[in-house]
Design an enzyme around this catalytic site. Structure first.
Site, short mmCIF file in Angstrom:
data_model
loop_
_atom_site.label_atom_id
_atom_site.label_comp_id
_atom_site.label_asym_id
_atom_site.label_seq_id
_atom_site.Cartn_x
_atom_site.Cartn_y
_atom_site.Cartn_z
N ARG A 86 0.83 -1.21 0.00
CA ARG A 86 0.00 0.00 0.00
C ARG A 86 0.87 1.26 0.00
O ARG A 86 0.55 2.24 -0.67
CB ARG A 86 -0.95 0.00 1.20
CG ARG A 86 -1.94 1.16 1.17
CD ARG A 86 -3.01 1.05 2.22
NE ARG A 86 -2.47 1.18 3.57
CZ ARG A 86 -3.18 1.02 4.68
NH1 ARG A 86 -4.47 0.72 4.60
NH2 ARG A 86 -2.62 1.15 5.86
N LYS A 112 -2.51 7.14 1.29
CA LYS A 112 -2.28 7.37 2.71
C LYS A 112 -1.17 8.41 2.81
O LYS A 112 0.00 8.10 3.02
CB LYS A 112 -1.92 6.06 3.42
CG LYS A 112 -2.25 6.10 4.89
CD LYS A 112 -2.28 4.72 5.49
CE LYS A 112 -2.17 4.75 6.99
NZ LYS A 112 -3.26 5.46 7.69
N1 PXG Z 1 -9.13 4.80 7.18
C1 PXG Z 1 -8.20 5.73 7.42
C2 PXG Z 1 -8.44 7.12 6.99
C3 PXG Z 1 -7.01 5.37 8.07
O1 PXG Z 1 -6.08 6.28 8.32
C4 PXG Z 1 -7.84 3.11 8.22
C5 PXG Z 1 -8.97 3.53 7.55
C6 PXG Z 1 -7.70 1.67 8.56
O2 PXG Z 1 -6.74 1.08 7.71
P1 PXG Z 1 -5.86 -0.15 8.20
O3 PXG Z 1 -4.99 -0.45 7.03
O4 PXG Z 1 -5.09 0.32 9.42
O5 PXG Z 1 -6.78 -1.23 8.51
C7 PXG Z 1 -6.83 4.04 8.48
C8 PXG Z 1 -5.59 3.62 9.20
C9 PXG Z 1 -3.65 6.31 14.39
C10 PXG Z 1 -3.72 5.19 13.41
O6 PXG Z 1 -2.53 6.59 14.86
C11 PXG Z 1 -4.51 5.32 12.28
C12 PXG Z 1 -4.55 4.29 11.34
C13 PXG Z 1 -3.83 3.15 11.55
C14 PXG Z 1 -3.06 3.03 12.69
C15 PXG Z 1 -3.00 4.06 13.64
O7 PXG Z 1 -4.68 6.94 14.66
N2 PXG Z 1 -5.35 4.50 10.26
#
Ligand code: PXG
Length: 288
Positions: free
Chosen positions: A50, A149
């Site tokens: 990703r 991202k």
């Molecule tokens: N949507 C958004 C906008 C994100 O930033 C997810 C969905 C979930 O994706 P994953 O691949 O993690 O299943 C994310 C991921 C934090 C933190 O510090 C945020 C994420 C992941 C880990 C920590 O708030 N966001």
């Protein structure tokens, strides 16, 4: 803590980047948030893939091969004796001039921080969380595509601030057409009968790694899994609702905009998927 920056390790105090880095000046860069469980890095390959897709979308050439990035992530965990925790992998556009043109940036920087994760309170998993819909609309897929991202997270931060003001932990964001996209740092799912539904990427959702895992686990459980556009009406009238993310894992949602979802407690499919997810994190991942 030892922090990886461009092939070298620095102490917390000495881990610094230039004020001329376009990651800071313009939010020009990409990142990943990764978890380690029981001495293994969960879904490492998927996260690096990703990252490289995000980088491609913003025409940023990763300065290291994918394998080398994987190895650097594992090395950083090892250097920090990390068995369980959170890994933040950041690639910035690098040092440039004050102008926004990225062609002045000579070389992207790779930063890896392996630290602790701040989790939601345990109670949220037992009782479920309340969330609200916020006014901040999801970025357009045609502008800064939320599938990237990127280091430009203000869209999500503004929504998070609205959630904070409303006294809840997360917010549903709608896209320009009014369809549910996702939350500020988590994807959203609903269960309706034997269907497990989540918005498609075209809604402005991130291709969440946890989202992908949960779709597989749901299918294994015999649920009919589909990506469909949904409105708030669909969420309000769902049997169950939950959020997924690397940090949150699978967290039940029991109130949305004041409407009780199902019986207003974590649903049976949600509880099964939480258990399945935990079981998977116990046995899978790249060994540190
Ligand atoms: N949507 C958004 C906008 C994100 O930033 C997810 C969905 C979930 O994706 P994953 O691949 O993690 O299943 C994310 C991921 C934090 C933190 O510090 C945020 C994420 C992941 C880990 C920590 O708030 N966001």
């Amino acid at each position: 803590m030892k922090i990886f920056i461009d092939g070298k390790y620095y102490s917390e105090q000495n881990a610094k980047i230039s004020v001329f880095d376009h990651g800071l000046l313009y939010g020009d860069g990409v990142f990943e948030g990764i978890r380690a469980y029981h001495g293994r890095v969960f879904k490492l390959k998927e996260h690096i893939e990703r990252l490289s897709h995000s980088a491609k979308a913003i025409l940023l050439d990763l300065p290291m091969k994918r394998d080398a990035i994987c190895k650097a992530v594992l090395d950083t965990c090892r250097k920090n004796d990390l068995r369980d925790g959170y890994i933040r992998l950041v690639v910035t556009r690098g040092v440039g001039t004050l102008g926004l043109n990225p062609n002045r940036c000579k070389r992207p920087s790779v930063i890896i921080i392996a630290g602790k994760i701040q989790l939601y309170p345990e109670e949220m998993y037992r009782k479920g969380m309340a969330i609200v819909t916020v006014a901040t609309t999801r970025n357009l897929v045609n502008a800064v595509n939320p599938a990237i991202k990127s280091l430009n997270y203000l869209n999500n931060i503004l929504a998070k601030i609205e959630a904070n003001i409303a006294g809840v932990e997360e917010a549903i964001m709608l896209n320009q057409e009014g369809f549910v996209s996702e939350c500020t740092g988590d994807n959203i799912f609903i269960v309706r009968g034997n269907q497990l539904l989540t918005p498609p990427l075209s809604s402005g959702a991130l291709y969440g790694i946890t989202r992908g895992v949960v779709m597989e686990l749901g299918a294994k459980r015999g649920l009919e899994v589909a990506e469909v556009n949904m409105t708030r009406y669909d969420v309000y009238n769902a049997d169950e609702c939950f959020l997924t993310g690397t940090g949150a894992e699978v967290v039940p949602v029991v109130i949305v905009d004041g409407r009780k979802i199902g019986a207003a407690k974590p649903g049976r499919w949600t509880r099964r998927l939480i258990a399945d997810y935990h079981a998977l994190t116990k046995v899978s991942g790249e060994p540190i």
